[in-house]
Design a protein around this motif. Structure first.
Motif, PDB file in Angstrom:
ATOM      1  N   ALA A   1       0.843  -1.202   0.000  1.00 19.38           N
ATOM      2  CA  ALA A   1       0.000   0.000   0.000  1.00 19.38           C
ATOM      3  C   ALA A   1       0.871   1.241   0.000  1.00 19.38           C
ATOM      4  CB  ALA A   1      -0.915  -0.007   1.222  1.00 19.38           C
ATOM      5  N   ASN A   2       0.364   2.288  -0.606  1.00 17.18           N
ATOM      6  CA  ASN A   2       1.108   3.538  -0.699  1.00 17.18           C
ATOM      7  C   ASN A   2       1.055   4.282   0.638  1.00 17.18           C
ATOM      8  OD1 ASN A   2       2.609   5.605  -1.796  1.00 17.18           O
ATOM      9  ND2 ASN A   2       0.827   6.655  -2.671  1.00 17.18           N
ATOM     10  N   VAL A   3       1.553   3.586   1.669  1.00 14.00           N
ATOM     11  CA  VAL A   3       1.608   4.151   3.009  1.00 14.00           C
ATOM     12  C   VAL A   3       3.010   3.904   3.554  1.00 14.00           C
ATOM     13  CG1 VAL A   3       0.714   4.047   5.358  1.00 14.00           C
ATOM     14  CG2 VAL A   3      -0.840   3.745   3.428  1.00 14.00           C
ATOM     15  N   GLU A   4       3.666   4.941   3.958  1.00 11.75           N
ATOM     16  CA  GLU A   4       5.022   4.810   4.446  1.00 11.75           C
ATOM     17  C   GLU A   4       5.000   4.110   5.796  1.00 11.75           C
ATOM     18  OE1 GLU A   4       9.071   7.533   4.628  1.00 11.75           O
ATOM     19  OE2 GLU A   4       7.102   8.475   4.641  1.00 11.75           O
ATOM     20  N   TYR A   5       5.725   2.977   5.868  1.00  8.73           N
ATOM     21  CA  TYR A   5       5.725   2.200   7.101  1.00  8.73           C
ATOM     22  C   TYR A   5       6.799   2.746   8.037  1.00  8.73           C
ATOM     23  CZ  TYR A   5       5.748  -1.742  10.320  1.00  8.73           C
ATOM     24  OH  TYR A   5       5.685  -2.521  11.460  1.00  8.73           O
TER      25      TYR A   5
ATOM     26  N   THR B   1       4.119  -8.706   9.406  1.00 13.80           N
ATOM     27  CA  THR B   1       2.823  -8.687   8.736  1.00 13.80           C
ATOM     28  C   THR B   1       1.728  -9.176   9.676  1.00 13.80           C
ATOM     29  OG1 THR B   1       2.905 -10.955   7.894  1.00 13.80           O
ATOM     30  CG2 THR B   1       4.018  -9.243   6.581  1.00 13.80           C
ATOM     31  N   ILE B   2       0.488  -9.008   9.253  1.00 16.40           N
ATOM     32  CA  ILE B   2      -0.636  -9.476  10.041  1.00 16.40           C
ATOM     33  C   ILE B   2      -0.580 -10.995  10.200  1.00 16.40           C
ATOM     34  CG2 ILE B   2      -2.170  -9.700   8.034  1.00 16.40           C
ATOM     35  CD1 ILE B   2      -3.190  -8.464  11.544  1.00 16.40           C
ATOM     36  N   PHE B   3      -0.003 -11.683   9.209  1.00 11.02           N
ATOM     37  CA  PHE B   3       0.082 -13.143   9.287  1.00 11.02           C
ATOM     38  C   PHE B   3       1.224 -13.578  10.203  1.00 11.02           C
ATOM     39  CE2 PHE B   3      -2.136 -12.330   5.273  1.00 11.02           C
ATOM     40  CZ  PHE B   3      -3.298 -13.040   5.525  1.00 11.02           C
TER      41      PHE B   3
ATOM     42  N   ARG C   1      -7.815 -11.391  -0.635  1.00  6.66           N
ATOM     43  CA  ARG C   1      -6.436 -11.291  -1.118  1.00  6.66           C
ATOM     44  C   ARG C   1      -5.983  -9.835  -1.259  1.00  6.66           C
ATOM     45  NH1 ARG C   1      -5.411 -14.869  -6.297  1.00  6.66           N
ATOM     46  NH2 ARG C   1      -6.251 -16.402  -4.833  1.00  6.66           N
ATOM     47  N   ALA C   2      -6.929  -8.927  -1.381  1.00  4.92           N
ATOM     48  CA  ALA C   2      -6.585  -7.503  -1.483  1.00  4.92           C
ATOM     49  C   ALA C   2      -5.928  -6.984  -0.206  1.00  4.92           C
ATOM     50  CB  ALA C   2      -7.842  -6.686  -1.791  1.00  4.92           C
ATOM     51  N   LEU C   3      -6.009  -7.748   0.886  1.00  3.12           N
ATOM     52  CA  LEU C   3      -5.351  -7.360   2.141  1.00  3.12           C
ATOM     53  C   LEU C   3      -3.857  -7.135   1.940  1.00  3.12           C
ATOM     54  CD1 LEU C   3      -5.173  -7.068   5.247  1.00  3.12           C
ATOM     55  CD2 LEU C   3      -5.069  -9.562   5.382  1.00  3.12           C
ATOM     56  N   LEU C   4      -3.261  -7.883   1.004  1.00  2.96           N
ATOM     57  CA  LEU C   4      -1.822  -7.777   0.772  1.00  2.96           C
ATOM     58  C   LEU C   4      -1.412  -6.380   0.321  1.00  2.96           C
ATOM     59  CD1 LEU C   4      -1.248 -11.170  -1.085  1.00  2.96           C
ATOM     60  CD2 LEU C   4      -0.828 -10.662   1.326  1.00  2.96           C
TER      61      LEU C   4
ATOM     62  N   PHE D   1      -3.030  -2.182   6.235  1.00  2.47           N
ATOM     63  CA  PHE D   1      -3.050  -2.969   7.470  1.00  2.47           C
ATOM     64  C   PHE D   1      -2.392  -4.327   7.305  1.00  2.47           C
ATOM     65  CE2 PHE D   1      -6.706  -0.104   7.430  1.00  2.47           C
ATOM     66  CZ  PHE D   1      -6.373   0.677   8.525  1.00  2.47           C
ATOM     67  N   TYR D   2      -1.689  -4.498   6.168  1.00  2.00           N
ATOM     68  CA  TYR D   2      -0.944  -5.745   5.969  1.00  2.00           C
ATOM     69  C   TYR D   2       0.178  -5.861   6.995  1.00  2.00           C
ATOM     70  CZ  TYR D   2       1.813  -9.372   3.664  1.00  2.00           C
ATOM     71  OH  TYR D   2       2.514 -10.509   3.390  1.00  2.00           O
TER      72      TYR D   2
END
Length: 270
Positions: free
Chosen positions: A44-48, A173-175, A213-216, A220-221
């Motif tokens: 996602a275009n979110v800076e981690y 990751t969430i996983f 699958r869009a979660l990736l 919030f991945y």
């Protein structure tokens, strides 16, 4: 009577099954842009970048070619605590004893240097700020290392193990979080995982779908420190938990089938 009993048996057997669609992760749900299993999925275009917050604990260590320069910045016994707890598998919890807690105003207090405001900064920005403060005393003779106590998060609800967990990495990751907590219960609503996340000045609740699958490609991945993950139970939860529900239904079905067989034999002999 016999046909009615068979119908009841079939209903019980059907109700004891949970569709794979309700427990399978990362399905290609309708509306997903991701279709091919080998398709590259950008983050996602979110800076981690996690920013430090009040009540976080950071570990700050100092190094120098002249050990006497760092003595003033080391609490007595800190090195022994670090060595002892790491040897005993203390993990991220050791920072509670050896680290510096950020107060409610966002400051840490260091020996000689006094209070330094680091809340709202990333790890690297906070490190630079502490380095600048210590350079006023020793120029470039002392090197500063600053880091958070891994990624600490909490799981509640239908997880294999509820409680607080620590992943000793800079990113997870969430996983990773699910695996570390002991995968989610079979009766959990995987399409309704609530992420309670802290922000500057408050908290937000987000809902994510582990089936999708869009979660990736979602923001919030990756989990963040202090996240709280909550999984709701399915409605079937009222009849039992995942450990005994299936076995209970199977046992009941076995008794019912045996009863019907005996009933049929007795009736046939009359």
């Amino acid at each position: 009577m016999k046909h009615f009993a068979y119908a009841i048996l079939l209903i019980l057997l059907a109700s004891s099954c949970i569709s794979n669609k309700r427990i399978t992760y990362l399905q290609n749900l309708p509306g997903n842009e991701v279709i091919d299993i080998d398709e590259f999925i950008p983050y996602a275009n979110v800076e981690y970048k996690y920013v430090l917050q009040p009540f976080d604990i950071v570990d700050i260590d100092f190094a120098s070619s002249d050990p006497e320069l760092t003595e003033a910045f080391t609490f007595q016994g800190t090195k022994n605590i670090r060595g002892g707890m790491m040897g005993a598998g203390g993990g991220g919890d050791l920072f509670y004893f050896t680290g510096y807690s950020i107060d409610e105003l966002g400051f840490i207090e260091l020996p000689k240097l006094g209070k330094i405001h680091i809340a709202g900064l990333t790890e690297n920005q906070a490190k630079v700020k502490v380095q600048e403060a210590i350079n006023e005393y020793f120029k470039d003779d002392v090197f500063v290392k600053l880091r958070t106590a891994g990624i600490r998060y909490t799981t509640i609800g239908e997880f294999g193990a509820s409680g607080t967990h620590v992943i000793l990495r800079n990113r997870a990751t969430i996983f990773d979080a699910l695996a570390s907590a002991g995968e989610s219960n079979i009766l959990a609503k995987r399409n309704k995982l609530f992420v309670i996340r802290q922000y500057d000045g408050g908290t937000k609740i987000h809902q994510i779908n582990l089936h999708d699958r869009a979660l990736l490609a979602s923001p919030f991945y990756f989990i963040q420190p202090n996240d709280i993950l909550y999984l709701e139970p399915m409605k079937i939860r009222q009849f039992g938990n995942a450990d005994n529900l299936s076995s209970s239904l199977q046992l009941f079905a076995t008794f019912l089938a045996s009863g019907l067989l005996i009933f049929g034999l007795v009736r046939g002999s009359l």
